[in-house]
Design an enzyme around this catalytic site. Structure first.
Site, PDB file in Angstrom:
ATOM      1  N   GLN A   1      -5.809  -3.346  -2.695  1.00  0.00           N
ATOM      2  CA  GLN A   1      -5.607  -3.880  -1.339  1.00  0.00           C
ATOM      3  C   GLN A   1      -6.879  -4.621  -0.894  1.00  0.00           C
ATOM      4  OE1 GLN A   1      -4.567  -0.192  -1.551  1.00  0.00           O
ATOM      5  NE2 GLN A   1      -2.840  -1.173  -2.524  1.00  0.00           N
TER       6      GLN A   1
ATOM      7  N   LYS B   1      -8.142  -9.986  -7.564  1.00  0.00           N
ATOM      8  CA  LYS B   1      -9.134  -9.036  -8.108  1.00  0.00           C
ATOM      9  C   LYS B   1      -8.933  -8.818  -9.601  1.00  0.00           C
ATOM     10  CE  LYS B   1      -7.904  -5.984  -4.985  1.00  0.00           C
ATOM     11  NZ  LYS B   1      -7.247  -6.739  -3.923  1.00  0.00           N
TER      12      LYS B   1
ATOM     13  N   ASP C   1      -4.582  -9.056  -2.418  1.00  0.00           N
ATOM     14  CA  ASP C   1      -4.049 -10.170  -3.217  1.00  0.00           C
ATOM     15  C   ASP C   1      -5.057 -11.309  -3.367  1.00  0.00           C
ATOM     16  OD1 ASP C   1      -1.558  -8.783  -3.258  1.00  0.00           O
ATOM     17  OD2 ASP C   1      -1.190  -9.550  -1.239  1.00  0.00           O
TER      18      ASP C   1
ATOM     19  N   GLY D   1      -0.571  -4.305  -7.235  1.00  0.00           N
ATOM     20  CA  GLY D   1       0.147  -4.859  -8.392  1.00  0.00           C
ATOM     21  C   GLY D   1      -0.557  -6.057  -8.973  1.00  0.00           C
ATOM     22  N   HIS D   2      -0.688  -6.079 -10.295  1.00  0.00           N
ATOM     23  CA  HIS D   2      -1.151  -7.311 -10.912  1.00  0.00           C
ATOM     24  C   HIS D   2      -0.502  -7.475 -12.277  1.00  0.00           C
ATOM     25  CE1 HIS D   2      -4.385  -4.324 -11.673  1.00  0.00           C
ATOM     26  NE2 HIS D   2      -4.107  -4.674 -12.905  1.00  0.00           N
TER      27      HIS D   2
HETATM   28  P1  IMP Z   1       1.476   0.654   2.266  1.00  0.00           P
HETATM   29  O1  IMP Z   1       0.174   0.575   1.566  1.00  0.00           O
HETATM   30  O2  IMP Z   1       2.665   0.545   1.344  1.00  0.00           O
HETATM   31  O3  IMP Z   1       1.581   1.826   3.186  1.00  0.00           O
HETATM   32  O4  IMP Z   1       1.609  -0.658   3.207  1.00  0.00           O
HETATM   33  C1  IMP Z   1       0.760  -0.838   4.341  1.00  0.00           C
HETATM   34  C2  IMP Z   1       0.373  -2.301   4.499  1.00  0.00           C
HETATM   35  O5  IMP Z   1      -0.486  -2.678   3.424  1.00  0.00           O
HETATM   36  C3  IMP Z   1       1.545  -3.280   4.441  1.00  0.00           C
HETATM   37  O6  IMP Z   1       1.252  -4.373   5.294  1.00  0.00           O
HETATM   38  C4  IMP Z   1       1.534  -3.769   3.007  1.00  0.00           C
HETATM   39  O7  IMP Z   1       2.126  -5.038   2.859  1.00  0.00           O
HETATM   40  C5  IMP Z   1       0.045  -3.809   2.745  1.00  0.00           C
HETATM   41  N1  IMP Z   1      -0.281  -3.665   1.319  1.00  0.00           N
HETATM   42  C6  IMP Z   1      -0.248  -2.543   0.570  1.00  0.00           C
HETATM   43  N2  IMP Z   1      -0.634  -2.796  -0.684  1.00  0.00           N
HETATM   44  C7  IMP Z   1      -0.976  -4.090  -0.739  1.00  0.00           C
HETATM   45  C8  IMP Z   1      -1.516  -4.931  -1.775  1.00  0.00           C
HETATM   46  O8  IMP Z   1      -1.780  -4.515  -2.903  1.00  0.00           O
HETATM   47  N3  IMP Z   1      -1.723  -6.232  -1.422  1.00  0.00           N
HETATM   48  C9  IMP Z   1      -1.496  -6.708  -0.180  1.00  0.00           C
HETATM   49  N4  IMP Z   1      -1.008  -5.960   0.808  1.00  0.00           N
HETATM   50  C10 IMP Z   1      -0.754  -4.656   0.541  1.00  0.00           C
END
Ligand code: IMP
Length: 425
Positions: free
Chosen positions: A224, A16, A13, A40-41
């Site tokens: 991420q 990007k 977040d 997500g954006h």
């Molecule tokens: P997962 O990717 O859904 O398995 O989540 C694993 C961890 O990564 C959790 O703490 C989520 O909140 C975090 N996470 C996954 N995708 C994002 C993102 O795009 N931005 C910020 N945190 C993320």
């Protein structure tokens, strides 16, 4: 100039999407190489808001090839929803503009079920995943029991794969208290999705190499952030993919010698969604101010983000892990109006080039930087920044050891200061 990789240098977040948008003006292809619809954006297309989770940010630029690489986990229903939402707002993607790697993994209904059930079973220890099936899908990939895009687009392969894999999945679902799924129903629901996506599915790596040979510029868009990386992140509170720049190669089929630049995106402060250690988190008024002023709520899950101060020890480590060549500093405007801004310069007992394997006991060492009151959103060059804001940017640069070549001073495309040859081309 080699190809460019963009990665988040904190916990995701970092903004990007905006930086990719600025850079994608000059590129011929934008590639997603890891993650899935956990990212997500939000984009504004012809005045309408479209939230993208899977499609690369290049979709708004006609003629730019958007690639979903082999390292991505694809939820086909979500991808089709995005393609349809874009079409509804006047942007119809053609198969020439979108290539989905036939080797990418497909998120199946049992991945979604297992993500939810496992999180529920963990109780207080839960990761705080996005519950999009990301982790379970990557687990199956590594365990060699995944369904790939090449299977999804072939009705016979899909049926065979689902019937072969489901008994084991249902065992796991039932062990966690869930309801077993029906193989025929899954095949019935997924077959039409595969048929609709089929025109877009192909050998993405071959196409990227063709572009490369013709001297075209490719941008790799990380999702991420560095500290959600499966190996180098704050394990086990991480995502299940390689979020580092190195992942761009394995996740797309492009060799490392073709990469020339790695841009790290850093927020002027720090945020994190989900559980896990966060040394500079401010659970008091400061954090609340950052959340409110920065609009720190997730684009994917709507969850409030945890907020805290800039952590130079973290970003220095990100610079090493990714081989960062430039930094883009986002949301500097959010810090306007603060009298003093804490900046973590390192962790107690750790040298600048050292970083603990767990941050559980990391104690930040802060220095206080004087703030500024002026609104930054009108600044268009670094020299227009108020003195203390400029000092802040220079201190970030100095502490991390990588030049800041883009400063974002507002959400709009124009609210950006660029310098250096990469961004001003
Ligand atoms: P997962 O990717 O859904 O398995 O989540 C694993 C961890 O990564 C959790 O703490 C989520 O909140 C975090 N996470 C996954 N995708 C994002 C993102 O795009 N931005 C910020 N945190 C993320």
């Amino acid at each position: 100039m080699g190809h460019v990789v963009i990665v988040g240098a904190q916990w995701g977040d970092e903004g990007k999407g905006k930086v990719v948008d600025v850079l994608s003006r000059h590129v011929d292809a934008v590639v997603r190489f890891q993650g899935g619809n956990n990212a997500g954006h939000t984009l504004v297309v012809n005045g309408e808001k479209v939230v993208l989770h899977l499609l690369p940010s290049g979709v708004l630029r006609p003629g730019c090839l958007c690639v979903i690489g082999n390292g991505v986990v694809v939820d086909p229903a979500v991808l089709l929803e995005e393609i349809d939402a874009l079409a509804a707002s006047g942007r119809q993607l053609t198969p020439k503009e979108l290539r989905i790697s036939s080797r990418s993994q497909v998120i199946m209904p049992y991945h979604l079920a297992l993500d939810r059930l496992r999180e529920a079973a963990l109780g207080d220890q839960r990761i705080g995943t996005t519950c999009r099936g990301i982790g379970p899908c990557y687990e199956d990939k590594v365990a060699r029991r995944g369904v790939r895009m090449v299977d999804l687009v072939s009705p016979d392969r899909l049926a065979a794969r689902v019937h072969q894999l489901l008994p084991e999945k249902n065992g796991a679902i039932q062990a966690l208290g869930g309801e077993p799924l029906d193989a025929d129903a899954i095949v019935e629901a997924y077959r039409p999705l595969g048929q609709r996506l089929a025109p877009f599915v192909g050998d993405a790596a071959v196409e990227l190499h063709r572009l490369h040979r013709r001297g075209r510029q490719i941008l790799f868009e990380g999702a991420q952030g560095t500290f959600l990386d499966i190996d180098h992140g704050t394990y086990p509170y991480v995502t299940s993919s390689t979020t580092l720049a190195g992942g761009a190669c394995a996740g797309s089929g492009m060799g490392p010698t073709h990469i020339g630049e790695v841009v790290g995106i850093v927020k002027a402060y720090t945020t994190r969604v989900g559980a896990g250690v966060f040394p500079t988190e401010d659970v008091g008024e400061g954090g609340e101010t950052l959340r409110a002023k920065g609009g720190e709520f997730g684009a994917t899950t709507g969850r409030a983000r945890r907020c805290g101060w800039f952590d130079a020890a973290l970003v220095r480590q990100a610079a090493r892990l990714n081989g960062l060549t430039r930094l883009a500093l986002t949301k500097l405007d959010v810090l306007s109006g603060m009298e003093w801004i804490p900046v973590c310069v390192g962790y107690e007992g750790y040298a600048d080039d050292d970083f603990p394997a767990t941050l559980d006991d990391a104690i930040p060492v802060y220095e206080q930087m004087a703030g500024w009151t002026d609104d930054l959103t009108g600044c268009r060059s670094i020299s227009e920044l108020p003195e203390n804001a400029l000092r802040y940017v220079k201190r970030v640069e100095e502490l991390v050891g990588v030049p800041v070549e883009l400063v974002s001073v507002g959400p709009g495309r124009q609210e950006t200061i660029v310098q250096g040859d990469l961004f001003t081309r």
